[in-house]
Design a protein around this motif. Structure first.
Motif, mmCIF file in Angstrom:
data_model
loop_
_atom_site.group_PDB
_atom_site.id
_atom_site.type_symbol
_atom_site.label_atom_id
_atom_site.label_comp_id
_atom_site.label_asym_id
_atom_site.label_seq_id
_atom_site.Cartn_x
_atom_site.Cartn_y
_atom_site.Cartn_z
ATOM 1 N N SER A 1 0.834 -1.260 0.035
ATOM 2 C CA SER A 1 -0.210 -0.259 0.087
ATOM 3 C C SER A 1 0.780 1.122 0.028
ATOM 4 O O SER A 1 0.380 2.378 -0.151
ATOM 5 C CB SER A 1 -0.863 -0.140 1.204
ATOM 6 N N THR B 1 1.986 3.722 -3.349
ATOM 7 C CA THR B 1 1.161 4.550 -3.897
ATOM 8 C C THR B 1 1.908 6.058 -3.733
ATOM 9 O O THR B 1 1.627 6.851 -4.651
ATOM 10 C CB THR B 1 -0.123 4.920 -2.929
ATOM 11 N N ALA C 1 3.328 6.513 -7.086
ATOM 12 C CA ALA C 1 2.347 6.374 -8.422
ATOM 13 C C ALA C 1 2.595 5.142 -9.036
ATOM 14 O O ALA C 1 2.051 4.986 -10.200
ATOM 15 C CB ALA C 1 2.509 7.379 -9.440
ATOM 16 N N PRO D 1 0.355 1.994 -10.015
ATOM 17 C CA PRO D 1 -0.825 1.827 -9.860
ATOM 18 C C PRO D 1 -1.609 0.523 -9.203
ATOM 19 O O PRO D 1 -2.074 -0.544 -9.840
ATOM 20 C CB PRO D 1 -1.232 1.622 -11.562
ATOM 21 N N THR E 1 -4.255 0.422 -3.479
ATOM 22 C CA THR E 1 -4.438 1.798 -2.427
ATOM 23 C C THR E 1 -4.423 2.888 -3.498
ATOM 24 O O THR E 1 -5.078 3.969 -3.251
ATOM 25 C CB THR E 1 -3.577 1.764 -1.644
ATOM 26 N N ASN E 2 -3.472 2.999 -4.533
ATOM 27 C CA ASN E 2 -3.244 4.144 -5.257
ATOM 28 C C ASN E 2 -4.529 4.360 -6.084
ATOM 29 O O ASN E 2 -5.210 5.229 -6.601
ATOM 30 C CB ASN E 2 -2.108 3.966 -6.151
ATOM 31 N N THR E 3 -4.780 3.164 -6.533
ATOM 32 C CA THR E 3 -6.251 3.201 -7.707
ATOM 33 C C THR E 3 -7.473 3.689 -6.670
ATOM 34 O O THR E 3 -8.150 4.646 -7.163
ATOM 35 C CB THR E 3 -6.566 1.812 -8.163
ATOM 36 N N ARG F 1 -7.199 5.800 -4.158
ATOM 37 C CA ARG F 1 -7.217 6.937 -3.773
ATOM 38 C C ARG F 1 -7.425 7.974 -5.043
ATOM 39 O O ARG F 1 -8.015 9.028 -4.631
ATOM 40 C CB ARG F 1 -5.704 7.448 -3.348
ATOM 41 N N ASP F 2 -7.020 7.513 -6.109
ATOM 42 C CA ASP F 2 -7.364 8.386 -7.454
ATOM 43 C C ASP F 2 -8.855 8.408 -7.626
ATOM 44 O O ASP F 2 -9.260 9.554 -7.980
ATOM 45 C CB ASP F 2 -6.611 7.544 -8.609
#
Length: 220
Positions: A159, A162, A165, A167, A170-172, A174-175
């Motif tokens: 996690s 993120t 960046a 993908p 967690t990053n997905t 958040r985006d």
């Protein structure tokens, strides 16, 4: 809570799920192999290399993965070394994991009665033969619980990717939350996605640990 929102986000979470699994698997394998080598260097007190192993373990166990990732992704380009985000993630997670795996294997090796090593030397076994016939068979078995705990720890730590960046899950999430402000749906998907990975993994590792303790691993 909108199931339509969840349905529309499924393809993105599916891609992120695959990325998370791939990065986790590669990192765990590399960390386990490197950690084993480092532990063996310390167990047999190889000149210079055992000291390097100690420094490696202390350095990476006592620095946050977040800082390591920042250094790899944002710091190295300043000296002309530029890696992709996924490469930085794998390298960062692998060295962190190796430091913990080294400790896990050391704990397993320390449980081997010293008289067995002394007997092996008396029989004229070379260091490589001792590793193969004495250290690894018993040490790896004793290391299973700690290694299993480290595997779970490493998967959870994905996690942190993120911040550079990657993908992953967690990053997905958040985006998507930043774009559509549907935190309930996307956070639910994030929790479910990690549960799909971690719960079966935890069960499998627990079964392996129990079987190893009973001395029946590999009997089938």
């Amino acid at each position: 809570m909108s199931w339509e929102v969840i349905r529309q986000a499924l393809p993105l979470f599916e891609k992120a799920f695959i990325v998370t699994l791939r990065l986790s698997a590669v990192s765990v394998v590399l960390a386990t192999l490197l950690g084993l080598v480092l532990a063996l260097l310390r167990e047999y007190r190889v000149p210079v290399l055992s000291q390097i192993s100690t420094v490696f373990q202390e350095l990476f166990r006592n620095t946050p993965l977040l800082i390591q990732l920042f250094f790899l992704y944002y710091g190295l380009p300043s000296i002309g070394v530029k890696w992709s985000a996924e490469t930085c993630a794998i390298v960062g997670m692998s060295v962190l994991g190796a430091a913990y795996m080294c400790g896990a294997f050391e704990g397993g090796f320390s449980g081997i009665p010293r008289v067995q090593n002394e007997s092996a030397r008396a029989l004229g076994l070379s260091p490589l033969q001792m590793i193969r016939h004495v250290t690894l068979p018993q040490g790896l078995t004793r290391s299973v619980p700690a290694v299993a705990a480290n595997v779970i720890f490493m998967v959870k730590e994905t996690s942190v990717f993120t911040v550079i960046a990657v993908p992953e899950l967690t990053n997905t999430a958040r985006d998507l939350i930043g774009m559509y402000y549907r935190s309930d749906e996307y956070l639910l998907m994030l929790v479910v996605a990690y549960a799909i990975v971690l719960i079966p993994l935890s069960i499998i590792l627990t079964l392996i640990e129990r079987r190893v303790r009973r001395g029946t691993f590999g009997d089938d």
